[in-house]
Scaffold this motif. Structure first.
Motif, PDB file in Angstrom:
ATOM      1  N   ILE A 164       1.323  -5.403   8.367  1.00  0.00           N
ATOM      2  CA  ILE A 164       2.510  -4.667   8.816  1.00  0.00           C
ATOM      3  C   ILE A 164       2.203  -3.191   8.614  1.00  0.00           C
ATOM      4  N   ASN A 165       2.152  -2.437   9.722  1.00  0.00           N
ATOM      5  CA  ASN A 165       1.785  -1.027   9.624  1.00  0.00           C
ATOM      6  C   ASN A 165       2.388  -0.291  10.811  1.00  0.00           C
ATOM      7  N   LYS A 166       2.855   0.913  10.577  1.00  0.00           N
ATOM      8  CA  LYS A 166       3.492   1.625  11.695  1.00  0.00           C
ATOM      9  C   LYS A 166       2.463   2.292  12.619  1.00  0.00           C
TER      10      LYS A 166
ATOM     11  N   ILE B  12     -12.328   0.363   3.769  1.00  0.00           N
ATOM     12  CA  ILE B  12     -13.373  -0.637   3.513  1.00  0.00           C
ATOM     13  C   ILE B  12     -13.302  -1.180   2.084  1.00  0.00           C
ATOM     14  N   GLN B  13     -12.975  -0.294   1.129  1.00  0.00           N
ATOM     15  CA  GLN B  13     -12.936  -0.750  -0.271  1.00  0.00           C
ATOM     16  C   GLN B  13     -11.813  -1.753  -0.497  1.00  0.00           C
ATOM     17  N   HIS B  14     -10.785  -1.688   0.329  1.00  0.00           N
ATOM     18  CA  HIS B  14      -9.724  -2.700   0.229  1.00  0.00           C
ATOM     19  C   HIS B  14     -10.153  -3.972   0.973  1.00  0.00           C
ATOM     20  N   LEU B  15     -10.726  -3.788   2.151  1.00  0.00           N
ATOM     21  CA  LEU B  15     -11.089  -4.951   2.985  1.00  0.00           C
ATOM     22  C   LEU B  15     -12.062  -5.894   2.282  1.00  0.00           C
TER      23      LEU B  15
ATOM     24  N   GLY C   9       0.814  -1.213   0.000  1.00  0.00           N
ATOM     25  CA  GLY C   9       0.000   0.000   0.000  1.00  0.00           C
ATOM     26  C   GLY C   9       0.843   1.257   0.000  1.00  0.00           C
ATOM     27  N   ARG C  10       0.162   2.367   0.213  1.00  0.00           N
ATOM     28  CA  ARG C  10       0.790   3.684   0.068  1.00  0.00           C
ATOM     29  C   ARG C  10       1.920   3.925   1.076  1.00  0.00           C
ATOM     30  N   GLY C  11       1.963   3.061   2.124  1.00  0.00           N
ATOM     31  CA  GLY C  11       3.066   3.168   3.078  1.00  0.00           C
ATOM     32  C   GLY C  11       4.427   2.957   2.429  1.00  0.00           C
ATOM     33  N   ILE C  12       4.442   2.426   1.215  1.00  0.00           N
ATOM     34  CA  ILE C  12       5.707   2.166   0.516  1.00  0.00           C
ATOM     35  C   ILE C  12       6.333   3.476  -0.014  1.00  0.00           C
ATOM     36  N   LYS C  13       5.513   4.530  -0.021  1.00  0.00           N
ATOM     37  CA  LYS C  13       5.965   5.907  -0.326  1.00  0.00           C
ATOM     38  C   LYS C  13       6.248   6.193  -1.804  1.00  0.00           C
ATOM     39  N   GLU C  14       7.088   5.383  -2.456  1.00  0.00           N
ATOM     40  CA  GLU C  14       7.355   5.669  -3.870  1.00  0.00           C
ATOM     41  C   GLU C  14       7.648   4.397  -4.656  1.00  0.00           C
TER      42      GLU C  14
ATOM     43  N   ASP D  11       7.929  -0.179  11.247  1.00  0.00           N
ATOM     44  CA  ASP D  11       8.282   0.466   9.979  1.00  0.00           C
ATOM     45  C   ASP D  11       8.554  -0.619   8.936  1.00  0.00           C
ATOM     46  N   LEU D  12       7.773  -0.586   7.858  1.00  0.00           N
ATOM     47  CA  LEU D  12       7.910  -1.642   6.853  1.00  0.00           C
ATOM     48  C   LEU D  12       9.322  -1.698   6.273  1.00  0.00           C
ATOM     49  N   PHE D  13      10.008  -0.550   6.274  1.00  0.00           N
ATOM     50  CA  PHE D  13      11.351  -0.526   5.680  1.00  0.00           C
ATOM     51  C   PHE D  13      12.365  -1.291   6.548  1.00  0.00           C
TER      52      PHE D  13
ATOM     53  N   ARG E 298      -3.343  -6.008 -10.589  1.00  0.00           N
ATOM     54  CA  ARG E 298      -2.847  -6.460  -9.276  1.00  0.00           C
ATOM     55  C   ARG E 298      -3.595  -5.767  -8.129  1.00  0.00           C
ATOM     56  N   GLN E 299      -4.579  -4.964  -8.480  1.00  0.00           N
ATOM     57  CA  GLN E 299      -5.327  -4.256  -7.425  1.00  0.00           C
ATOM     58  C   GLN E 299      -6.337  -5.170  -6.731  1.00  0.00           C
ATOM     59  N   VAL E 300      -6.342  -5.107  -5.422  1.00  0.00           N
ATOM     60  CA  VAL E 300      -7.301  -5.872  -4.618  1.00  0.00           C
ATOM     61  C   VAL E 300      -8.318  -4.897  -4.035  1.00  0.00           C
ATOM     62  N   GLY E 301      -9.592  -5.281  -4.075  1.00  0.00           N
ATOM     63  CA  GLY E 301     -10.599  -4.427  -3.449  1.00  0.00           C
ATOM     64  C   GLY E 301     -11.873  -4.342  -4.251  1.00  0.00           C
ATOM     65  N   SER E 302     -12.745  -3.442  -3.831  1.00  0.00           N
ATOM     66  CA  SER E 302     -14.078  -3.372  -4.441  1.00  0.00           C
ATOM     67  C   SER E 302     -14.016  -3.044  -5.920  1.00  0.00           C
ATOM     68  N   SER E 303     -13.001  -2.284  -6.343  1.00  0.00           N
ATOM     69  CA  SER E 303     -12.890  -2.016  -7.781  1.00  0.00           C
ATOM     70  C   SER E 303     -11.699  -2.766  -8.374  1.00  0.00           C
ATOM     71  N   GLY E 304     -11.192  -3.757  -7.645  1.00  0.00           N
ATOM     72  CA  GLY E 304     -10.131  -4.621  -8.161  1.00  0.00           C
ATOM     73  C   GLY E 304     -10.557  -6.071  -8.016  1.00  0.00           C
TER      74      GLY E 304
ATOM     75  N   ILE F  54      -0.684  -0.888   4.317  1.00  0.00           N
ATOM     76  CA  ILE F  54      -2.066  -0.698   3.827  1.00  0.00           C
ATOM     77  C   ILE F  54      -2.928  -0.338   5.037  1.00  0.00           C
ATOM     78  N   SER F  55      -3.719   0.733   4.925  1.00  0.00           N
ATOM     79  CA  SER F  55      -4.455   1.211   6.102  1.00  0.00           C
ATOM     80  C   SER F  55      -5.644   0.327   6.449  1.00  0.00           C
ATOM     81  N   GLY F  56      -6.298  -0.269   5.411  1.00  0.00           N
ATOM     82  CA  GLY F  56      -7.466  -1.105   5.680  1.00  0.00           C
ATOM     83  C   GLY F  56      -8.769  -0.361   5.423  1.00  0.00           C
TER      84      GLY F  56
ATOM     85  N   ALA G 255      -1.690  -5.150  -4.619  1.00  0.00           N
ATOM     86  CA  ALA G 255      -1.559  -3.760  -4.160  1.00  0.00           C
ATOM     87  C   ALA G 255      -2.918  -3.172  -3.813  1.00  0.00           C
ATOM     88  N   SER G 256      -2.865  -2.081  -3.051  1.00  0.00           N
ATOM     89  CA  SER G 256      -4.068  -1.281  -2.835  1.00  0.00           C
ATOM     90  C   SER G 256      -4.224  -0.342  -4.040  1.00  0.00           C
ATOM     91  N   ARG G 257      -5.355   0.314  -4.088  1.00  0.00           N
ATOM     92  CA  ARG G 257      -5.692   1.104  -5.278  1.00  0.00           C
ATOM     93  C   ARG G 257      -4.718   2.245  -5.583  1.00  0.00           C
ATOM     94  N   PRO G 258      -4.281   3.008  -4.572  1.00  0.00           N
ATOM     95  CA  PRO G 258      -3.405   4.138  -4.926  1.00  0.00           C
ATOM     96  C   PRO G 258      -2.135   3.688  -5.654  1.00  0.00           C
TER      97      PRO G 258
HETATM   98  C1  LIG Z   1     -15.419   3.934  -5.185  1.00  0.00           C
HETATM   99  C2  LIG Z   1     -14.081   3.595  -4.565  1.00  0.00           C
HETATM  100  C3  LIG Z   1     -13.506   2.379  -4.879  1.00  0.00           C
HETATM  101  C4  LIG Z   1     -12.274   2.030  -4.313  1.00  0.00           C
HETATM  102  N1  LIG Z   1     -11.736   0.813  -4.624  1.00  0.00           N
HETATM  103  C5  LIG Z   1     -10.599   0.441  -3.996  1.00  0.00           C
HETATM  104  C6  LIG Z   1     -10.046  -0.850  -4.226  1.00  0.00           C
HETATM  105  O1  LIG Z   1     -10.540  -1.652  -5.024  1.00  0.00           O
HETATM  106  N2  LIG Z   1      -8.910  -1.179  -3.561  1.00  0.00           N
HETATM  107  C7  LIG Z   1      -8.294  -0.341  -2.665  1.00  0.00           C
HETATM  108  O2  LIG Z   1      -7.260  -0.731  -2.093  1.00  0.00           O
HETATM  109  N3  LIG Z   1      -8.797   0.881  -2.440  1.00  0.00           N
HETATM  110  C8  LIG Z   1      -9.921   1.298  -3.093  1.00  0.00           C
HETATM  111  N4  LIG Z   1     -10.394   2.548  -2.879  1.00  0.00           N
HETATM  112  C9  LIG Z   1      -9.558   3.513  -2.119  1.00  0.00           C
HETATM  113  C10 LIG Z   1      -9.679   3.341  -0.626  1.00  0.00           C
HETATM  114  O3  LIG Z   1     -10.747   4.116  -0.141  1.00  0.00           O
HETATM  115  C11 LIG Z   1      -8.374   3.808   0.070  1.00  0.00           C
HETATM  116  O4  LIG Z   1      -8.116   5.142  -0.309  1.00  0.00           O
HETATM  117  C12 LIG Z   1      -7.168   2.966  -0.258  1.00  0.00           C
HETATM  118  O5  LIG Z   1      -7.463   1.582  -0.063  1.00  0.00           O
HETATM  119  C13 LIG Z   1      -6.004   3.366   0.630  1.00  0.00           C
HETATM  120  O6  LIG Z   1      -4.865   2.670   0.214  1.00  0.00           O
HETATM  121  P1  LIG Z   1      -3.674   2.426   1.216  1.00  0.00           P
HETATM  122  O7  LIG Z   1      -4.154   1.677   2.405  1.00  0.00           O
HETATM  123  O8  LIG Z   1      -2.560   1.840   0.418  1.00  0.00           O
HETATM  124  O9  LIG Z   1      -3.215   3.922   1.597  1.00  0.00           O
HETATM  125  P2  LIG Z   1      -3.429   4.760   2.910  1.00  0.00           P
HETATM  126  O10 LIG Z   1      -4.834   4.770   3.351  1.00  0.00           O
HETATM  127  O11 LIG Z   1      -2.771   6.060   2.664  1.00  0.00           O
HETATM  128  O12 LIG Z   1      -2.601   3.951   4.010  1.00  0.00           O
HETATM  129  C14 LIG Z   1      -1.220   3.842   4.048  1.00  0.00           C
HETATM  130  C15 LIG Z   1      -0.869   3.103   5.335  1.00  0.00           C
HETATM  131  O13 LIG Z   1       0.531   2.904   5.370  1.00  0.00           O
HETATM  132  C16 LIG Z   1       0.968   3.066   6.698  1.00  0.00           C
HETATM  133  N5  LIG Z   1       2.393   3.426   6.654  1.00  0.00           N
HETATM  134  C17 LIG Z   1       2.940   4.593   6.206  1.00  0.00           C
HETATM  135  N6  LIG Z   1       4.289   4.510   6.273  1.00  0.00           N
HETATM  136  C18 LIG Z   1       4.576   3.299   6.765  1.00  0.00           C
HETATM  137  C19 LIG Z   1       5.798   2.637   7.070  1.00  0.00           C
HETATM  138  N7  LIG Z   1       6.986   3.214   6.855  1.00  0.00           N
HETATM  139  N8  LIG Z   1       5.728   1.389   7.581  1.00  0.00           N
HETATM  140  C20 LIG Z   1       4.553   0.782   7.821  1.00  0.00           C
HETATM  141  N9  LIG Z   1       3.364   1.352   7.550  1.00  0.00           N
HETATM  142  C21 LIG Z   1       3.385   2.604   7.030  1.00  0.00           C
HETATM  143  C22 LIG Z   1       0.098   4.161   7.268  1.00  0.00           C
HETATM  144  O14 LIG Z   1       0.045   4.067   8.676  1.00  0.00           O
HETATM  145  C23 LIG Z   1      -1.241   3.861   6.600  1.00  0.00           C
HETATM  146  O15 LIG Z   1      -2.039   3.044   7.428  1.00  0.00           O
HETATM  147  C24 LIG Z   1     -11.612   2.918  -3.434  1.00  0.00           C
HETATM  148  C25 LIG Z   1     -12.222   4.137  -3.116  1.00  0.00           C
HETATM  149  C26 LIG Z   1     -13.440   4.466  -3.667  1.00  0.00           C
HETATM  150  C27 LIG Z   1     -14.070   5.772  -3.299  1.00  0.00           C
END
Ligand SMILES: Cc1cc2nc3c(=O)[nH]c(=O)nc-3n(C[C@H](O)[C@H](O)[C@H](O)COP(=O)(O)OP(=O)(O)OC[C@H]3O[C@@H](n4cnc5c(N)ncnc54)[C@H](O)[C@@H]3O)c2cc1C
Length: 325
Positions: free
Chosen positions: A288-290, A273-276, A211-216, A307-309, A250-256, A269-271, A236-239
């Motif tokens: 794994i989440n900080k 609902i759309q991912h869960l 997920g987005r915690g990977i930064k880049e 820290d995932l890193f 490779r996207q997992v979730g309601s639109s993957g 990955i934050s968790g 992966a998560s959507r972002p």
């Molecule tokens: C209609 C709709 C459909 C969607 N469909 C999907 C879908 O199919 N799949 C999906 O995934 N999302 C979907 N989304 C998006 C969803 O709402 C979230 O925005 C998305 O899942 C967030 O992705 P994320 O958890 O990777 O990022 P974030 O919510 O930004 O979470 C990042 C996490 O990383 C952690 N983190 C940061 N740095 C570190 C570190 N160094 N070490 C450990 N942890 C760290 C943070 O604590 C945070 O919990 C959809 C949204 C909408 C509105």
């Protein structure tokens, strides 16, 4: 004889969500001490019938008619209406597929009922089913109870119920509905084809998801190495996919994709609902989440707050060490 009827979806192949709806139906039938029935509609159902005959059900119904060859709400509604009238079940469950969204509300209306749509959980603690639906993008859970007389209709959200169906045997009964060509007012167009997926995550038994915690994007290899060491698929998560850091497939979730591996490792990955909804049917979830308050920990069987890193390279090294021993 009342019972729970689960309407499955078969269009030359089973819709995977059918088995989740069946698992939910089976759980409730057991809890309410009711017989479990299933039904499937179409014109060519021989393979479907063979599959159903190997399930532990009170009975399966093959709702067969040449006018059901192609799906239309015009055909499916009266066909299932006739079956439900003859069976008179307590509950009718559907997988919450696009097709079900199209015909199930109309079917429920024929019985002066509404469809309790997109249910994520069912409890029977009070002796009758309580259906849980999510409101406001999952921020609120609402309980729905069927009051009044008559059959209750509910559709079940993808990924909300774990498929767990033992092998068995049951009789499959042919049910030929009364349909006439004049009833079919809509003309089915060409079937919608999803873009070809080169990765079938739904078949993977091990998934490492980033997920987005990977930064880049340049950091993705850190997680890919863990996946490779484990022999797991990378997801992966959507972002991550929206940014083009990994392909959309490779996207997992309601639109993957919806997945249910033996082990799902969620990294950064934050968790949401759309991912869960796409991964909570996994047998074992490791997060794994900080952030110790990240919602992913609510569904995780094992959690590493860190820290995932630091955590991921250490895990990769440990896996490699075990595998090379
Ligand atoms: C209609 C709709 C459909 C969607 N469909 C999907 C879908 O199919 N799949 C999906 O995934 N999302 C979907 N989304 C998006 C969803 O709402 C979230 O925005 C998305 O899942 C967030 O992705 P994320 O958890 O990777 O990022 P974030 O919510 O930004 O979470 C990042 C996490 O990383 C952690 N983190 C940061 N740095 C570190 C570190 N160094 N070490 C450990 N942890 C760290 C943070 O604590 C945070 O919990 C959809 C949204 C909408 C509105």
């Amino acid at each position: 004889m009342k019972g729970v009827l689960v309407i499955l979806e078969y269009r030359g192949a089973w819709n995977r969500m059918s088995w989740e709806a069946l698992a939910a139906g089976r759980g409730i039938a057991v809890q309410l001490h009711q017989p479990l029935f299933v039904a499937v509609a179409g014109a060519q159902l021989d393979t479907a019938v063979a599959d159903l005959s190997a399930l532990p059900l009170a009975r399966a119904y093959a709702v067969r008619h040449s006018l059901l060859h192609e799906y239309t709400a015009d055909g499916f509604i009266p066909a299932f209406e006739q079956l439900i009238h003859s069976l008179d079940p307590l509950l009718v469950f559907f997988p919450h597929t696009y097709q079900v969204r199209d015909f199930a509300p109309g079917l429920a209306a024929r019985f002066d009922q509404t469809l309790i749509a997109d249910v994520v959980a069912i409890t029977t603690d009070s002796g009758h089913p309580v259906f849980v639906r999510q409101l406001l993008q999952g921020k609120l859970n609402a309980d729905y109870v069927h009051t009044g007389a008559g059959v209750c209709f509910a559709s079940l959200q993808a990924g909300a119920f774990r498929v767990d169906m033992p092998v068995g045997a049951c009789a499959v009964e042919e049910f030929v509905p009364q349909l006439s060509p004049s009833q079919i007012r809509s003309q089915p167009g060409e079937r919608f084809r999803e873009s070809a997926q080169t990765v079938d995550l739904s078949a993977a038994s091990l998934i490492v998801s980033v997920g987005r915690g990977i930064k880049e994007q340049d950091n993705i290899p850190i997680v890919r190495e863990l996946a490779d060491a484990l022999g797991a698929e990378l997801a992966a998560s959507r972002p991550i996919c929206d940014n083009g850091w990994l392909p959309m497939e490779r996207q997992v979730g309601s639109s993957g994709q919806s997945v249910s591996p033996k082990v799902y490792i969620a990294v950064g990955i934050s968790g949401a609902i759309q991912h869960l909804v796409g991964m909570k049917a996994s047998k074992s979830i490791i997060a794994i989440n900080k952030d110790e308050n990240a919602p992913i920990f609510e569904v995780a069987d094992y959690g590493i707050v860190g820290d995932l890193f630091e955590v991921v390279p250490a895990l990769t090294a440990a896996v490699r060490k075990v595998k090379s021993a």
